[in-house]
Design a protein around this motif. Structure first.
Motif, short mmCIF file in Angstrom:
data_model
loop_
_atom_site.label_atom_id
_atom_site.label_comp_id
_atom_site.label_asym_id
_atom_site.label_seq_id
_atom_site.Cartn_x
_atom_site.Cartn_y
_atom_site.Cartn_z
N ILE A 492 37.06 45.41 42.70
CA ILE A 492 36.31 46.67 42.91
C ILE A 492 35.87 46.80 44.36
O ILE A 492 35.90 47.90 44.94
CB ILE A 492 35.11 46.75 41.94
N ASP A 493 35.47 45.68 44.98
CA ASP A 493 35.10 45.73 46.40
C ASP A 493 36.29 46.17 47.24
O ASP A 493 36.16 46.97 48.19
CB ASP A 493 34.61 44.36 46.87
N LYS A 501 38.71 54.17 53.36
CA LYS A 501 39.50 54.07 54.59
C LYS A 501 40.94 54.57 54.46
O LYS A 501 41.64 54.66 55.47
CB LYS A 501 39.52 52.62 55.08
N SER A 502 41.42 54.86 53.26
CA SER A 502 42.82 55.26 53.12
C SER A 502 42.94 56.59 52.40
O SER A 502 41.99 57.07 51.78
CB SER A 502 43.61 54.19 52.36
N ASN A 503 44.13 57.16 52.49
CA ASN A 503 44.42 58.41 51.79
C ASN A 503 45.25 58.17 50.53
O ASN A 503 45.80 59.11 49.94
CB ASN A 503 45.18 59.35 52.73
N SER A 504 45.38 56.91 50.10
CA SER A 504 46.17 56.58 48.91
C SER A 504 45.53 57.20 47.68
O SER A 504 44.31 57.39 47.60
CB SER A 504 46.23 55.06 48.72
N SER A 505 46.41 57.49 46.70
CA SER A 505 45.91 58.06 45.44
C SER A 505 45.15 56.98 44.66
O SER A 505 45.31 55.78 44.91
CB SER A 505 47.06 58.59 44.60
N ILE A 506 44.37 57.45 43.70
CA ILE A 506 43.59 56.51 42.89
C ILE A 506 44.54 55.60 42.09
O ILE A 506 44.29 54.41 41.92
CB ILE A 506 42.64 57.28 41.96
N LYS A 507 45.66 56.16 41.65
CA LYS A 507 46.65 55.36 40.91
C LYS A 507 47.21 54.26 41.81
O LYS A 507 47.34 53.10 41.38
CB LYS A 507 47.78 56.26 40.43
N GLU A 508 47.53 54.61 43.08
CA GLU A 508 48.07 53.61 44.01
C GLU A 508 47.03 52.54 44.31
O GLU A 508 47.36 51.34 44.40
CB GLU A 508 48.51 54.31 45.29
N ILE A 509 45.79 52.97 44.50
CA ILE A 509 44.72 52.00 44.79
C ILE A 509 44.52 51.07 43.59
O ILE A 509 44.35 49.85 43.76
CB ILE A 509 43.42 52.74 45.15
N ALA A 510 44.56 51.63 42.39
CA ALA A 510 44.38 50.81 41.18
C ALA A 510 45.44 49.72 41.11
O ALA A 510 45.15 48.55 40.86
CB ALA A 510 44.44 51.70 39.93
N ASP A 517 46.82 49.91 34.82
CA ASP A 517 46.44 51.13 34.12
C ASP A 517 45.33 51.85 34.92
O ASP A 517 44.19 51.37 34.98
CB ASP A 517 45.93 50.79 32.72
N PRO A 518 45.61 53.01 35.53
CA PRO A 518 44.60 53.73 36.33
C PRO A 518 43.40 54.14 35.49
O PRO A 518 42.26 54.14 35.99
CB PRO A 518 45.36 54.97 36.84
N GLY A 519 43.65 54.50 34.22
CA GLY A 519 42.54 54.89 33.35
C GLY A 519 41.56 53.76 33.15
O GLY A 519 40.33 53.94 33.22
N VAL A 524 36.41 50.65 34.57
CA VAL A 524 35.80 49.46 35.17
C VAL A 524 35.03 49.85 36.43
O VAL A 524 33.90 49.38 36.67
CB VAL A 524 36.87 48.39 35.48
N PHE A 525 35.63 50.69 37.27
CA PHE A 525 34.99 51.11 38.53
C PHE A 525 33.65 51.79 38.25
O PHE A 525 32.64 51.49 38.88
CB PHE A 525 35.93 52.06 39.29
N LYS A 526 33.65 52.74 37.28
CA LYS A 526 32.41 53.44 36.98
C LYS A 526 31.35 52.50 36.42
O LYS A 526 30.15 52.64 36.75
CB LYS A 526 32.70 54.56 35.97
#
Length: 537
Positions: A492-493, A501-510, A517-519, A524-526
């Motif tokens: 998570i950190d 710092k990046s423009n990556s999508s949330i799916k890519e970051i996940a 699984d982005p969902g 977990v993030f929330k």
């Protein structure tokens, strides 16, 4: 050049409709039992009977459920012609009817599939030992016939062994051998007399001989001398003729005889005590093996009540299958305390275990002995889980085994177990203290470099050469959080940093931080941050 005589191998016929099982049994025998040889295999009962009659094996190991003819029927046919062949049944079914039929056929063992190699080895070794005894008895009978009554001592020993094994074709055969040994009666009860202090020097030998003389001279009720068989140094199996008409009367008369034996021994030998186990009444000579077993069980109560006593099961609170459910959680607590290296908890736990084992010993001493040994094994395994190496464990096991060899009662075995638990727990504590900082630092470095992958506790534990169980506990004790929580924090950190710092999508970051699984990543993030990834960005 004279050739050396090779040791005779005993023969085994393997019967099973599964080729894999037959190959497994042959492999175990070839590798672990050099005294045994697989002389043939069969895939069904009909083939098994034919091969058995051709090969005359010492051991007939057969599956029960097979085509054409099952194992039970095959064993019956083999028994008709080969009475000395030992039968071992193997089945995937623990059914009462099968077990009952196996007992009727005098099967040596009843193994349940899947067969554990160690169980198979132990069973076959017992069978080989019995086959060796049968061979020896046959040879001894040949010698007896040649020497006739010159071998009276041997005849007594041979008679005693056959009575204990229940190995007579008929009562007439039994009476014939008894007459040759100098006895005109068949006994109806077995008692076991054992010298309490076993010396290994000449003094011990002469005391044993003196006890033997007392036993042979002291008559049972009706002026009938007992058949006395020295089974091993200091241990005598006595076959008594009580002429009783009930079990209670027989045991009472045997107890009176035992009291006279103890009095004679006390008079003849100062400071020498004997323990006597009185067996159950054998209303028929075929029940003498059962009487012997009950005498052994009765004598085993010396373990808890001490030496110099007379024991019979009719006076004891014996339970063949005692309830041990209360012991299991106590053993679990002991194992956990040793794994943690917590000496205070370990001492409390072993004290509780021994208190429960003392209760067990008053009901079933053999089971108590077994469970003390089982607890010791669990303790050693716990120490291994607690990061001890073989040589460290050996340093505790050596003195423990030395104490165990001289332990003849519950208290002595308890002291040995306490020593083992204390020694191992102290070493675990010392080892864990030395390991903690450097080991967890290496593990954390590995996690930080590989958190993007599907990382598991077992994988990280393997990198620092620890068991997953111990690593998990050590990690939490050192970092304050468990492995799963730490891995989540790292991921998570890293995700927070990428979101800033990046423009990556949330799916890519996940996926970058280890969540396929982005969902699930969003949940977990929330939970950790308090807001969803999109809102955090």
């Amino acid at each position: 050049m004279v050739k050396r005589a090779t040791k005779k191998k005993h023969s085994l016929l393997v019967v099973d409709d599964e080729p894999m099982v037959r190959r497994f049994i042959r492999f175990v025998v070839d590798k672990q039992l050099p005294e045994l040889q697989v002389v043939g295999e069969a895939a069904n009962g009909c083939e098994a009977v034919q091969k058995a009659l051709e090969l005359n094996p010492d051991i007939f190991l057969t599956d029960i459920r097979m085509p054409k003819m099952d194992g039970l029927a095959a064993a019956k046919e083999v028994r008709k012609s080969l009475s000395q062949t030992q039968v071992v049944f193997v089945s995937a079914y623990e059914e009462f009817d099968y077990a009952k039929e196996a007992i009727t056929l005098k099967a040596e063992e009843y193994l349940i599939k899947p067969i554990r190699p160690q169980n198979l080895i132990e069973v076959l070794r017992r069978c080989v030992l019995k086959a060796q005894q049968q061979t020896m008895h046959t040879a001894m009978l040949t010698t007896m016939n040649a020497r006739l009554k010159k071998s009276e001592g041997y005849l007594k020993a041979h008679l005693a062994e056959k009575l204990l094994q229940g190995n007579f074709d008929s009562e007439h055969h039994c009476m014939q051998l008894a007459a040759l040994a100098g006895y005109e009666y068949l006994p109806d009860l077995v008692a076991i007399v054992e010298k309490d202090c076993l010396e290994s020097d000449d003094v011990g030998y002469y005391k044993t001989r003196e006890i033997s003389i007392i036993l042979e001279k002291l008559c049972c009720p009706g002026n009938i001398k007992p058949l006395v068989y020295q089974q091993k140094p200091g241990t005598f199996v006595c076959f008594l003729k009580t002429n009783a008409d009930s079990g209670k009367s027989a045991v009472d008369r045997a107890t009176k005889w035992a009291s006279m034996v103890q009095a004679k021994v006390a008079t003849a030998m100062a400071h020498q005590s004997i323990t006597i186990g009185i067996g159950d009444w054998a209303s028929d000579y075929t029940l003498l093996p059962t009487s012997y077993q009950s005498a052994l069980t009765a004598k085993s109560f010396r373990f808890i009540w001490g030496p110099g006593r007379i024991f019979s099961l009719q006076d004891l609170n014996y339970e063949a299958k005692p309830n041990m459910l209360q012991l299991l959680p106590m053993q679990t607590t002991l194992v956990e305390s040793v794994q943690l290296g917590n000496l205070k908890l370990a001492k409390e736990a072993v004290t509780n275990v021994l208190a429960e084992l003392r209760k067990l010993a008053k009901k079933c001493p053999p089971k108590a002995k077994e469970m003390i040994a089982d607890t010791a094994q669990l303790t050693v395994a716990a120490a291994r889980e607690g990061a001890l190496k073989k040589e460290q464990i050996a340093n505790c096991l050596g003195p423990y085994k030395t104490r165990l060899r001289t332990a003849f009662c519950f208290d002595q075995m308890a002291e040995a177990l306490i020593y083992l638990v204390t020694c191992l727990t102290r070493l675990v504590n010392k080892t864990q203290t030395n390991l903690s900082t450097d080991t967890i630092a290496k593990a954390i470095n590995f996690i930080q470099n590989h958190y993007q992958s599907d990382l598991t506790l077992a994988e990280v534990a393997a990198t620092v050469y620890l068991s997953p169980y111990y690593f998990s506990r050590l990690f939490k004790r050192t970092t304050g959080i468990n492995f799963s929580q730490y891995l989540t924090k790292i991921r998570i950190d890293a995700a927070k940093d990428l979101l800033r710092k990046s423009n990556s999508s949330i799916k890519e970051i996940a996926q970058t931080v280890g969540y396929a699984d982005p969902g699930y990543f969003g949940l977990v993030f929330k939970k950790v941050v308090g807001v969803p990834p999109g809102q955090y960005r």
